[in-house]
Design a protein around this motif. Structure first.
Motif, PDB file in Angstrom:
ATOM      1  N   THR A  24       0.830  -1.205   0.000  1.00  0.00           N
ATOM      2  CA  THR A  24       0.000   0.000   0.000  1.00  0.00           C
ATOM      3  C   THR A  24       0.863   1.252   0.000  1.00  0.00           C
ATOM      4  O   THR A  24       0.664   2.157  -0.815  1.00  0.00           O
ATOM      5  CB  THR A  24      -0.973  -0.023   1.197  1.00  0.00           C
ATOM      6  OG1 THR A  24      -1.691  -1.251   1.160  1.00  0.00           O
ATOM      7  CG2 THR A  24      -1.968   1.117   1.121  1.00  0.00           C
ATOM      8  N   ARG A  68      -2.425   5.178   7.048  1.00  0.00           N
ATOM      9  CA  ARG A  68      -2.748   3.844   7.565  1.00  0.00           C
ATOM     10  C   ARG A  68      -2.631   3.910   9.072  1.00  0.00           C
ATOM     11  O   ARG A  68      -1.636   4.399   9.611  1.00  0.00           O
ATOM     12  CB  ARG A  68      -1.788   2.794   7.008  1.00  0.00           C
ATOM     13  CG  ARG A  68      -1.913   1.480   7.769  1.00  0.00           C
ATOM     14  CD  ARG A  68      -1.287   0.337   7.066  1.00  0.00           C
ATOM     15  NE  ARG A  68      -2.026   0.003   5.858  1.00  0.00           N
ATOM     16  CZ  ARG A  68      -1.852  -1.117   5.169  1.00  0.00           C
ATOM     17  NH1 ARG A  68      -0.942  -1.992   5.561  1.00  0.00           N
ATOM     18  NH2 ARG A  68      -2.550  -1.365   4.085  1.00  0.00           N
ATOM     19  N   HIS A  90     -10.578  -0.618   4.122  1.00  0.00           N
ATOM     20  CA  HIS A  90      -9.380  -0.438   3.291  1.00  0.00           C
ATOM     21  C   HIS A  90      -9.874  -0.115   1.877  1.00  0.00           C
ATOM     22  O   HIS A  90      -9.749  -0.912   0.954  1.00  0.00           O
ATOM     23  CB  HIS A  90      -8.563  -1.728   3.305  1.00  0.00           C
ATOM     24  CG  HIS A  90      -7.160  -1.593   2.782  1.00  0.00           C
ATOM     25  ND1 HIS A  90      -6.695  -0.467   2.128  1.00  0.00           N
ATOM     26  CD2 HIS A  90      -6.133  -2.462   2.818  1.00  0.00           C
ATOM     27  CE1 HIS A  90      -5.434  -0.665   1.793  1.00  0.00           C
ATOM     28  NE2 HIS A  90      -5.064  -1.862   2.201  1.00  0.00           N
ATOM     29  N   GLN A 131      -7.798  -0.502  -1.462  1.00  0.00           N
ATOM     30  CA  GLN A 131      -7.602  -1.891  -1.885  1.00  0.00           C
ATOM     31  C   GLN A 131      -8.830  -2.341  -2.669  1.00  0.00           C
ATOM     32  O   GLN A 131      -8.734  -3.041  -3.675  1.00  0.00           O
ATOM     33  CB  GLN A 131      -7.377  -2.789  -0.661  1.00  0.00           C
ATOM     34  CG  GLN A 131      -7.231  -4.270  -0.991  1.00  0.00           C
ATOM     35  CD  GLN A 131      -5.977  -4.576  -1.804  1.00  0.00           C
ATOM     36  OE1 GLN A 131      -4.904  -4.093  -1.499  1.00  0.00           O
ATOM     37  NE2 GLN A 131      -6.122  -5.377  -2.865  1.00  0.00           N
ATOM     38  N   ARG A 146     -10.019  -6.117   6.915  1.00  0.00           N
ATOM     39  CA  ARG A 146     -10.639  -4.855   6.467  1.00  0.00           C
ATOM     40  C   ARG A 146     -10.858  -4.823   4.964  1.00  0.00           C
ATOM     41  O   ARG A 146     -11.753  -4.144   4.470  1.00  0.00           O
ATOM     42  CB  ARG A 146      -9.775  -3.673   6.906  1.00  0.00           C
ATOM     43  CG  ARG A 146      -8.327  -3.759   6.438  1.00  0.00           C
ATOM     44  CD  ARG A 146      -7.447  -2.788   7.192  1.00  0.00           C
ATOM     45  NE  ARG A 146      -6.035  -2.958   6.879  1.00  0.00           N
ATOM     46  CZ  ARG A 146      -5.064  -2.443   7.615  1.00  0.00           C
ATOM     47  NH1 ARG A 146      -5.328  -1.753   8.684  1.00  0.00           N
ATOM     48  NH2 ARG A 146      -3.803  -2.621   7.258  1.00  0.00           N
ATOM     49  N   THR A 147     -10.049  -5.588   4.211  1.00  0.00           N
ATOM     50  CA  THR A 147     -10.214  -5.563   2.748  1.00  0.00           C
ATOM     51  C   THR A 147     -11.568  -6.145   2.353  1.00  0.00           C
ATOM     52  O   THR A 147     -12.245  -5.611   1.486  1.00  0.00           O
ATOM     53  CB  THR A 147      -9.102  -6.343   2.024  1.00  0.00           C
ATOM     54  OG1 THR A 147      -9.147  -7.710   2.438  1.00  0.00           O
ATOM     55  CG2 THR A 147      -7.731  -5.782   2.335  1.00  0.00           C
ATOM     56  N   ARG A 201      -5.683 -13.462   4.622  1.00  0.00           N
ATOM     57  CA  ARG A 201      -4.817 -13.899   5.720  1.00  0.00           C
ATOM     58  C   ARG A 201      -5.588 -13.827   7.035  1.00  0.00           C
ATOM     59  O   ARG A 201      -6.389 -12.913   7.239  1.00  0.00           O
ATOM     60  CB  ARG A 201      -3.638 -12.914   5.727  1.00  0.00           C
ATOM     61  CG  ARG A 201      -2.720 -12.912   6.878  1.00  0.00           C
ATOM     62  CD  ARG A 201      -1.622 -11.861   6.627  1.00  0.00           C
ATOM     63  NE  ARG A 201      -2.089 -10.499   6.884  1.00  0.00           N
ATOM     64  CZ  ARG A 201      -2.035  -9.876   8.065  1.00  0.00           C
ATOM     65  NH1 ARG A 201      -1.521 -10.491   9.104  1.00  0.00           N
ATOM     66  NH2 ARG A 201      -2.469  -8.642   8.211  1.00  0.00           N
ATOM     67  N   GLN A 228      -5.775 -12.503  10.460  1.00  0.00           N
ATOM     68  CA  GLN A 228      -5.128 -11.244  10.867  1.00  0.00           C
ATOM     69  C   GLN A 228      -4.561 -11.339  12.293  1.00  0.00           C
ATOM     70  O   GLN A 228      -5.172 -10.848  13.251  1.00  0.00           O
ATOM     71  CB  GLN A 228      -6.143 -10.108  10.776  1.00  0.00           C
ATOM     72  CG  GLN A 228      -6.835 -10.001   9.417  1.00  0.00           C
ATOM     73  CD  GLN A 228      -6.032  -9.209   8.409  1.00  0.00           C
ATOM     74  OE1 GLN A 228      -5.683  -8.062   8.658  1.00  0.00           O
ATOM     75  NE2 GLN A 228      -5.727  -9.814   7.269  1.00  0.00           N
ATOM     76  N   PRO A 249      -5.386  -9.887  -1.202  1.00  0.00           N
ATOM     77  CA  PRO A 249      -4.788  -8.547  -1.093  1.00  0.00           C
ATOM     78  C   PRO A 249      -3.299  -8.611  -0.777  1.00  0.00           C
ATOM     79  O   PRO A 249      -2.599  -7.606  -0.953  1.00  0.00           O
ATOM     80  CB  PRO A 249      -5.573  -7.902   0.059  1.00  0.00           C
ATOM     81  CG  PRO A 249      -6.095  -9.046   0.868  1.00  0.00           C
ATOM     82  CD  PRO A 249      -6.324 -10.175  -0.095  1.00  0.00           C
ATOM     83  N   LEU A 250      -2.837  -9.768  -0.305  1.00  0.00           N
ATOM     84  CA  LEU A 250      -1.447  -9.985   0.105  1.00  0.00           C
ATOM     85  C   LEU A 250      -1.119  -9.090   1.315  1.00  0.00           C
ATOM     86  O   LEU A 250      -1.704  -8.031   1.448  1.00  0.00           O
ATOM     87  CB  LEU A 250      -0.472  -9.745  -1.045  1.00  0.00           C
ATOM     88  CG  LEU A 250      -0.719 -10.617  -2.296  1.00  0.00           C
ATOM     89  CD1 LEU A 250       0.253 -10.205  -3.412  1.00  0.00           C
ATOM     90  CD2 LEU A 250      -0.541 -12.107  -1.986  1.00  0.00           C
ATOM     91  N   PRO A 251      -0.228  -9.435   2.217  1.00  0.00           N
ATOM     92  CA  PRO A 251       0.639 -10.601   2.133  1.00  0.00           C
ATOM     93  C   PRO A 251      -0.097 -11.906   2.458  1.00  0.00           C
ATOM     94  O   PRO A 251      -1.024 -11.915   3.254  1.00  0.00           O
ATOM     95  CB  PRO A 251       1.663 -10.305   3.234  1.00  0.00           C
ATOM     96  CG  PRO A 251       0.927  -9.484   4.244  1.00  0.00           C
ATOM     97  CD  PRO A 251      -0.031  -8.648   3.454  1.00  0.00           C
TER      98      PRO A 251
HETATM   99  C1  NCD Z   1      -4.036  -5.955   3.471  1.00  0.00           C
HETATM  100  C2  NCD Z   1      -4.169  -4.985   4.629  1.00  0.00           C
HETATM  101  O1  NCD Z   1      -3.218  -4.314   5.008  1.00  0.00           O
HETATM  102  O2  NCD Z   1      -5.274  -4.918   5.134  1.00  0.00           O
HETATM  103  N1  NCD Z   1      -2.894  -5.780   2.721  1.00  0.00           N
HETATM  104  C3  NCD Z   1      -2.857  -4.793   1.772  1.00  0.00           C
HETATM  105  O3  NCD Z   1      -3.049  -3.637   2.036  1.00  0.00           O
HETATM  106  N2  NCD Z   1      -2.640  -5.176   0.521  1.00  0.00           N
HETATM  107  C4  NCD Z   1      -4.301  -7.348   3.858  1.00  0.00           C
HETATM  108  C5  NCD Z   1      -3.588  -7.948   5.029  1.00  0.00           C
HETATM  109  O4  NCD Z   1      -2.774  -7.319   5.701  1.00  0.00           O
HETATM  110  O5  NCD Z   1      -3.880  -9.126   5.275  1.00  0.00           O
END
Ligand code: NCD
Length: 346
Positions: free
Chosen positions: A52, A101, A129, A132, A162-163, A224, A226, A262-264
């Protein structure tokens, strides 16, 4: 539109416009390489990030502008106890736009109330988010050609992710989408989001099994678990390996499925899936730069003080312990729906 702090800060029409602009930038990047010459983006990152933050910085640079900011509070006055309101007042004199953020829910929203420059939410705690989500919508358009009518599975940590919160809310602007929420019982999508989808007439199925649902999906959005949002570490250890997408499981999926994340990733997608043409998560990260370029351009070019929404009347203090208003001295505001103005909690 002055700030972009939640997925409903922009209308469906504005969202389409942004995505259209992002596709145009993707096709004709040279046409945009000078559009933000002399402009500065501040990235205020109170929480870790790779994609991001770097994609925001890449976005302003590809528009001909420059970036400054901090990554982690240790190196900023936040570690001395400075409030968000004061930090953003200062940054308003140093930059033209900022992306924030925050570990607390409502951090960027708070900033938007005190800022003289546009504020973008780059992820706030387990809340939203929205940029994203723009990248996710562009990925759907690029690789599925449409958004309406898709069967979309979201799998993993739907409680703290949050994504998926922002994405589900944004998808509720489209039609005929079937939602399949695949998660452990403890990590279900917050009720306020599921209720919103159901009340708008969407089909929402909740399931524990990835295998069972995979053959029916057009899109699989993996997430993921969290770790940093769990209050009890043992709960994370128990749930962390709930799902694994591997090539074997993918054999049962549609040939035109797309796999997003959205990774990671930390183990929920086996690296052998990367070679499958249905894996689109690295493309998703690439497309994020173009939506952030489109957003920066739009906010910088359309900003006017008169866009600011009036504040709702003050109300009872927020009860969400992860809301910024329970950590910093802020007035308590309730929206007409009786939720907290900062974090959206009821
Ligand atoms: C996500 C986030 O930060 O919410 N990553 C991102 O911004 N691409 C997803 C995550 O951290 O699992």
């Amino acid at each position: 539109m002055r700030h972009f702090t939640a997925s409903d800060d922009f209308s469906a029409e504005m969202s389409d416009k942004l995505l259209g602009l992002a596709s145009d930038i993707l096709k004709n990047p040279a046409d945009y390489s000078d559009r933000c010459r002399g402009k500065i983006l501040a990235t205020l990152f109170y929480e870790p990030s790779t994609r991001t933050r770097l994609s925001f910085e890449s976005a302003i640079m590809r528009l001909g502008g420059q970036a400054l900011g901090f990554a982690g509070i240790e190196s900023s006055s936040v570690s001395k106890g400075e409030t968000m309101a004061d930090t953003v007042r200062i940054v308003s004199s140093y930059a033209d736009i900022c992306a924030i953020r925050h570990n607390l829910e409502g951090g960027p929203k708070t900033a938007s109330l005190y800022s003289r420059i546009p504020v973008i939410n780059a992820g706030d705690g387990g809340h939203e988010h929205p940029t994203q989500t723009l990248a996710d919508l562009l990925t759907l358009l690029e690789y599925r050609g449409r958004i309406d009518g898709l069967t979309i599975g979201m799998c993993g940590d739907l409680k703290y992710g949050r994504t998926v919160h922002s994405l589900a809310r944004a998808l509720s602007r489209y039609s005929d989408i079937k939602f399949v929420f695949i998660c452990p019982q403890e990590l279900e999508m917050p009720a306020y989001i599921t209720d919103e989808l159901v009340s708008k007439g969407f089909s929402v199925e909740v399931s524990r099994s990835l295998e069972q649902n995979l053959p029916n999906l057009d899109v699989l959005y993996m997430t993921r678990i969290q770790k940093e949002r769990f209050d009890i570490p043992e709960d994370y250890d128990r749930l962390k390996d709930s799902y694994l997408l591997d090539p074997q499981k993918l054999t049962a999926a549609k040939s035109d499925l797309i796999v997003m994340h959205p990774l990671p990733r930390v183990g929920e997608i086996h690296p052998d899936v990367d070679a499958d043409s249905r894996a689109k998560y690295f493309d998703q990260a690439r497309l994020a730069v173009y939506v952030r370029m489109a957003l920066i351009l739009t906010l910088l070019e359309s900003t006017s003080e008169s866009d600011a929404k009036p504040l709702p009347p003050s109300g009872a203090p927020c009860r969400n312990p992860k809301c910024i208003s329970t950590h910093e001295p802020l007035p308590a505001y309730k929206t007409p729906e009786d939720s907290c103005l900062y974090c959206g909690a009821q």
